[in-house]
Write a protein that holds these residues in place. Sequence first.
Motif, short mmCIF file in Angstrom:
data_model
loop_
_atom_site.label_atom_id
_atom_site.label_comp_id
_atom_site.label_asym_id
_atom_site.label_seq_id
_atom_site.Cartn_x
_atom_site.Cartn_y
_atom_site.Cartn_z
N ARG A 60 -1.72 7.17 -8.67
CA ARG A 60 -1.88 8.23 -7.67
C ARG A 60 -0.56 8.94 -7.40
O ARG A 60 -0.53 10.00 -6.80
N GLU A 73 0.82 -1.22 0.00
CA GLU A 73 0.00 0.00 0.00
C GLU A 73 0.85 1.27 0.00
O GLU A 73 0.42 2.30 -0.51
N GLU A 96 -1.16 -6.52 -13.20
CA GLU A 96 -1.65 -5.15 -13.45
C GLU A 96 -1.19 -4.71 -14.84
O GLU A 96 -0.30 -3.88 -15.00
N PHE A 106 -0.97 -0.93 -16.22
CA PHE A 106 0.19 -0.17 -15.75
C PHE A 106 1.43 -0.51 -16.57
O PHE A 106 2.23 0.36 -16.89
N GLU A 161 -1.52 2.42 -9.38
CA GLU A 161 -2.86 3.00 -9.48
C GLU A 161 -2.84 4.41 -10.06
O GLU A 161 -3.89 5.01 -10.25
N GLN A 216 1.87 0.20 -4.90
CA GLN A 216 0.45 0.40 -5.21
C GLN A 216 0.13 1.82 -5.68
O GLN A 216 -0.57 1.98 -6.68
#
Length: 164
Positions: A23, A13, A44, A47, A21, A17
């Motif tokens: 972010r 996290e 994923e 990505f 994602e 991650q």
Amino acid sequence: MDLCPCESGTPYESCCQPLIEGRQSAPTAEALMRARYTAYARCEIPFLRASLTEEQGADFSEEETRRWAESSEWQGLEIVRREAGTTEDEVGEVEFVARFREKNGEEEHVHHERALFAKVAGEWLYAGFVPTKGQTVRRETPKIGRNDPCPCGSGKKYKKCCGA
């Protein structure tokens, strides 16, 4: 707490991650390398495509990449060395070894690569690789000459038996 597959020792996290994602941007070439490995381990695929330069993305196959990622058990990532690729650089190189096993197989595979990265519009992207030289092979037994007796015990010369 789920540790990140990139073997940074930190939770997923707070490691890869946010990059996967979208972010957060990868601050270094190594961070992007680790995130790409993690993306393979966690399938994923979007990505992986998004983290390629335009040139590298030209022949990217989402279907083949997904098939390979899903059919593999990702065993670990080792960063061998890094050259440039810091927040101040525009290019970088990360040499790494990724270990994986096909889910239906027992043999562990090793992918050794010197990956090239480039900053495009302020974002690190995978830009290709430099082929690595093969490792030196050290024999545990003497090399068998063509005219030596075949080690299988047939009594024939190696070149006329198992060496044919």
